[in-house]
Design a protein around this motif. Sequence first.
Motif, PDB file in Angstrom:
ATOM      1  N   VAL A  17       0.843  -1.203   0.000  1.00 49.28           N
ATOM      2  CA  VAL A  17       0.000   0.000   0.000  1.00 49.28           C
ATOM      3  C   VAL A  17       0.879   1.255   0.000  1.00 49.28           C
ATOM      4  CG1 VAL A  17      -1.671   1.320   1.372  1.00 49.28           C
ATOM      5  CG2 VAL A  17      -2.003  -1.114   1.029  1.00 49.28           C
ATOM      6  N   ALA A  18       2.011   1.193   0.670  1.00 48.94           N
ATOM      7  CA  ALA A  18       2.909   2.346   0.701  1.00 48.94           C
ATOM      8  C   ALA A  18       3.466   2.666  -0.686  1.00 48.94           C
ATOM      9  CB  ALA A  18       4.049   2.094   1.681  1.00 48.94           C
ATOM     10  N   ILE A  20       1.705   2.498  -3.469  1.00 49.72           N
ATOM     11  CA  ILE A  20       0.632   2.966  -4.355  1.00 49.72           C
ATOM     12  C   ILE A  20       0.877   4.385  -4.849  1.00 49.72           C
ATOM     13  CG2 ILE A  20      -1.817   3.626  -4.425  1.00 49.72           C
ATOM     14  CD1 ILE A  20      -2.415   1.067  -2.839  1.00 49.72           C
ATOM     15  N   PRO A  21       1.188   5.360  -3.987  1.00 50.30           N
ATOM     16  CA  PRO A  21       1.410   6.714  -4.502  1.00 50.30           C
ATOM     17  C   PRO A  21       2.558   6.795  -5.505  1.00 50.30           C
ATOM     18  CG  PRO A  21       1.133   6.770  -2.127  1.00 50.30           C
ATOM     19  CD  PRO A  21       1.234   5.323  -2.525  1.00 50.30           C
ATOM     20  N   ALA A  57      -5.895   4.017  -5.300  1.00 54.27           N
ATOM     21  CA  ALA A  57      -5.872   5.310  -4.612  1.00 54.27           C
ATOM     22  C   ALA A  57      -6.903   5.354  -3.487  1.00 54.27           C
ATOM     23  CB  ALA A  57      -6.117   6.440  -5.611  1.00 54.27           C
ATOM     24  N   THR A  59      -8.031   2.780  -1.788  1.00 53.66           N
ATOM     25  CA  THR A  59      -7.524   1.922  -0.711  1.00 53.66           C
ATOM     26  C   THR A  59      -6.522   2.685   0.136  1.00 53.66           C
ATOM     27  OG1 THR A  59      -7.899  -0.094  -1.972  1.00 53.66           O
ATOM     28  CG2 THR A  59      -6.243  -0.205  -0.221  1.00 53.66           C
ATOM     29  N   TRP A  60      -5.597   3.387  -0.516  1.00 53.10           N
ATOM     30  CA  TRP A  60      -4.585   4.162   0.195  1.00 53.10           C
ATOM     31  C   TRP A  60      -5.249   5.238   1.053  1.00 53.10           C
ATOM     32  CZ3 TRP A  60      -2.906   9.175   0.533  1.00 53.10           C
ATOM     33  CH2 TRP A  60      -1.674   9.379   1.133  1.00 53.10           C
ATOM     34  N   CYS A  61      -6.190   5.964   0.467  1.00 52.29           N
ATOM     35  CA  CYS A  61      -6.869   7.040   1.194  1.00 52.29           C
ATOM     36  C   CYS A  61      -7.637   6.500   2.397  1.00 52.29           C
ATOM     37  CB  CYS A  61      -7.816   7.800   0.270  1.00 52.29           C
ATOM     38  SG  CYS A  61      -6.957   8.824  -0.938  1.00 52.29           S
ATOM     39  N   VAL A  64      -5.157   5.634   5.182  1.00 54.11           N
ATOM     40  CA  VAL A  64      -4.619   6.832   5.844  1.00 54.11           C
ATOM     41  C   VAL A  64      -5.673   7.468   6.744  1.00 54.11           C
ATOM     42  CG1 VAL A  64      -3.775   9.181   5.438  1.00 54.11           C
ATOM     43  CG2 VAL A  64      -2.854   7.281   4.110  1.00 54.11           C
TER      44      VAL A  64
END
Length: 79
Positions: A17-18, A20-21, A57, A59-61, A64
């Motif tokens: 996941v880290a 992804i950006p 995106a 999933t990442w959001c 966080v």
Amino acid sequence: MPGPDGSDGVKKILGAVADIPVGLGELRNRRYGTGHGPAGARTGLRPRHAHLAVNAALTWCHLVLDTLSGPDAPWRKTI
């Protein structure tokens, strides 16, 4: 006893996941988006790639925001 965040499975998922950006930035900067990068026609991506990028995106959001709002987050503990 350590929590589930220390397990190998969770560490692997969090590591992915880290990234992804980074992957989204690469798509944006290499003619696959309308952001940075050389001007030119966008080619090669299909709707499945757009769905992948958007869902990654999201999933990442979600991770966080869930982390920041967690009642047991380390920065919420008072000494």
